[in-house]
Design an enzyme around this catalytic site. Structure first.
Site, PDB file in Angstrom:
ATOM      1  N   LYS A  86       1.015  -1.377  -0.401  1.00 35.92           N
ATOM      2  CA  LYS A  86       0.303   0.368  -0.372  1.00 35.92           C
ATOM      3  C   LYS A  86       0.865   0.892  -0.114  1.00 35.92           C
ATOM      4  O   LYS A  86       1.956   1.328   0.841  1.00 35.92           O
ATOM      5  CB  LYS A  86      -0.819   0.369   1.128  1.00 35.92           C
ATOM      6  CG  LYS A  86      -2.032  -1.172   1.389  1.00 35.92           C
ATOM      7  CD  LYS A  86      -2.948  -0.830  -0.029  1.00 35.92           C
ATOM      8  CE  LYS A  86      -4.149  -1.496   0.209  1.00 35.92           C
ATOM      9  NZ  LYS A  86      -5.426  -1.493  -0.857  1.00 35.92           N
ATOM     10  N   ASP A 118      -0.472  -0.742  -4.395  1.00 42.33           N
ATOM     11  CA  ASP A 118      -2.135  -0.311  -4.285  1.00 42.33           C
ATOM     12  C   ASP A 118      -1.914   1.415  -3.956  1.00 42.33           C
ATOM     13  O   ASP A 118      -1.747   1.475  -2.942  1.00 42.33           O
ATOM     14  CB  ASP A 118      -2.369  -0.860  -3.624  1.00 42.33           C
ATOM     15  CG  ASP A 118      -4.449  -0.684  -3.853  1.00 42.33           C
ATOM     16  OD1 ASP A 118      -4.325   0.098  -4.439  1.00 42.33           O
ATOM     17  OD2 ASP A 118      -5.005  -1.140  -3.284  1.00 42.33           O
ATOM     18  N   GLU A 121      -2.163  -0.916  -8.796  1.00 43.69           N
ATOM     19  CA  GLU A 121      -3.190  -0.752  -9.064  1.00 43.69           C
ATOM     20  C   GLU A 121      -3.637   0.967  -8.425  1.00 43.69           C
ATOM     21  O   GLU A 121      -3.430   1.708  -7.545  1.00 43.69           O
ATOM     22  CB  GLU A 121      -3.280  -1.849  -7.639  1.00 43.69           C
ATOM     23  CG  GLU A 121      -5.371  -1.753  -7.960  1.00 43.69           C
ATOM     24  CD  GLU A 121      -5.458  -2.709  -7.145  1.00 43.69           C
ATOM     25  OE1 GLU A 121      -6.569  -2.432  -5.914  1.00 43.69           O
ATOM     26  OE2 GLU A 121      -5.050  -3.485  -6.212  1.00 43.69           O
ATOM     27  N   ASP A 173      -8.486  -0.761 -10.007  1.00 45.27           N
ATOM     28  CA  ASP A 173      -9.662  -0.787  -9.501  1.00 45.27           C
ATOM     29  C   ASP A 173     -11.270  -0.330  -8.917  1.00 45.27           C
ATOM     30  O   ASP A 173     -11.852  -0.466  -9.688  1.00 45.27           O
ATOM     31  CB  ASP A 173      -8.778  -1.207  -8.017  1.00 45.27           C
ATOM     32  CG  ASP A 173      -9.986  -1.674  -7.054  1.00 45.27           C
ATOM     33  OD1 ASP A 173     -11.121  -2.555  -7.055  1.00 45.27           O
ATOM     34  OD2 ASP A 173      -9.314  -1.209  -5.679  1.00 45.27           O
ATOM     35  N   LYS A 200     -14.140  -6.610  -8.035  1.00 46.53           N
ATOM     36  CA  LYS A 200     -14.179  -7.045  -6.182  1.00 46.53           C
ATOM     37  C   LYS A 200     -15.849  -6.993  -6.248  1.00 46.53           C
ATOM     38  O   LYS A 200     -16.780  -6.891  -7.034  1.00 46.53           O
ATOM     39  CB  LYS A 200     -13.966  -6.252  -5.290  1.00 46.53           C
ATOM     40  CG  LYS A 200     -12.323  -5.701  -5.318  1.00 46.53           C
ATOM     41  CD  LYS A 200     -12.288  -4.878  -4.400  1.00 46.53           C
ATOM     42  CE  LYS A 200     -10.701  -4.916  -4.376  1.00 46.53           C
ATOM     43  NZ  LYS A 200     -10.254  -3.126  -3.893  1.00 46.53           N
TER      44      LYS A 200
END
Length: 360
Positions: A162, A191, A219, A244, A268
């Site tokens: 992250k 991400d 991402e 995403d 997702k």
């Protein structure tokens, strides 16, 4: 096989370690567990966590949508009429994708139980096991390095890092330190959770490429609505760019892929309104020659099992980020998928393979 009742329960489980991204910090996993009861005794399980900063759903809004808006319209419907049920779920209200996902998952659980098959076999049956990455939360660099080393020691071969909550210089320092710590054999994914703008992203990614950090993909580097920014980044770097938050629906996916705005799509279930929407997005991406990853919010083994069944069924889903049950201090779910280090094993029992969920 008709739906005779739909019930909800609230789940609250502390995490072993806070989950931190550029958008939020989570200390306790909370979600709404949905149960669909059929007239032959079949019970289907679904789940929806509140993710205010991404989907806009809260515990209260999910519970209300299921019990008072969508659920009542499903009572009396035959579980085999999946297309009609899906139309009811999606026409009952706009948005509320997590509530819709929980109901959709529970319907699929019932259908697979009706067929006497594990859900992944009903959906396509490509495989019965998966490999997941493990997420390294944003923290001081020394803490991130130690977390990464701990996860590698536990058998994880891919780490999702992250970034995006600090300066570009700090993010570069983090990634460089992590690559040096884990070595060249571990895959690193980044991400940014919408934390950069397009020029910052290109600058950062070029520097990582020049430093030889071998990042597998980045991402959602820019805000969800910045489709032009996604396109700009994708066209100006060699590293794979994954969408995403930009993609909730097949319509979003079609628009971004037509612009060549990403290299990979992260599906997702909570964004896609469940398995039905996820199938449409994956089929569309596959038609464009674009692979998909299956990701998750902070979900228990109910929603994670649904995501795993979907991913295992589809050859075009080539990457998995399904680690959140491993972050829980306890597991309230009996049955479902099992973890063996970085591998996820799918059950051979009908449906999701879940027998019960112990709620608070």
């Amino acid at each position: 096989m008709k739906i005779i009742d739909i019930q909800t329960k609230k789940l609250s489980i502390p995490l072993i370690k806070p989950f931190k991204t550029a958008l939020r910090t989570v200390n306790t996993a909370e979600s709404i567990i949905v149960m669909i009861f059929c007239d032959d005794g079949t019970v289907g399980f679904g789940e929806a966590p509140p993710t205010h900063v991404i989907s806009g759903d809260s515990l209260a809004s999910i519970d209300y949508a299921v019990k008072h808006v969508i659920g009542p319209l499903m009572i009396g419907m035959s579980i085999e009429q999946k297309e009609r049920i899906n139309r009811v779920i999606n026409q009952a209200m706009i948005h509320n994708t997590s509530a819709k996902a929980a109901l959709d998952i529970a319907v699929y659980d019932c259908l697979a139980k009706r067929a006497g098959l594990p859900l992944y076999q009903l959906l396509g049956g490509n495989s019965n096991q998966l490999e997941t990455d493990f997420t390294v939360s944003v923290n001081p660099v020394n803490e991130m390095v130690q977390d990464a080393l701990d996860y590698v020691e536990k058998g994880f071969k891919t780490l999702k890092i992250k970034v995006g909550n600090a300066t570009i210089a700090e993010d570069l320092e983090r990634v460089k330190a992590l690559r040096q710590a884990v070595g060249d054999q571990i895959k690193l994914r980044l991400d940014a959770n919408q934390g950069w703008n397009a020029k910052e992203a290109v600058y950062a990614i070029h520097h990582m490429e020049d430093m030889g950090l071998a990042i597998e993909l980045v991402e959602q580097p820019v805000p969800a609505a910045d489709f032009e920014g996604m396109k700009f980044i994708t066209e100006h770097v060699d590293t794979l760019i994954m969408a995403d938050e930009s993609i909730f629906s097949p319509t979003d996916c079609a628009r971004l892929l037509a612009m060549h705005g990403c290299d990979i799509v992260n599906i997702k279930l909570m964004k896609a309104s469940g398995i039905t929407g996820a199938e449409k997005i994956n089929t569309l991406a596959e038609a464009y020659g674009v692979e998909c990853m299956i990701g998750c919010m902070v979900e228990s083994n109910v929603a994670i099992s649904a995501a795993c069944h979907f991913a295992a069924a589809k050859a075009n889903v080539t990457r998995c980020d399904l680690d959140t049950p491993l972050m829980f201090a306890e597991n309230p779910v009996a049955g479902g998928v099992e973890y063996k280090h970085n591998c996820i094993l799918l059950p051979d029992h009908p449906g999701l393979g879940i027998s019960s969920v112990q709620t608070n």
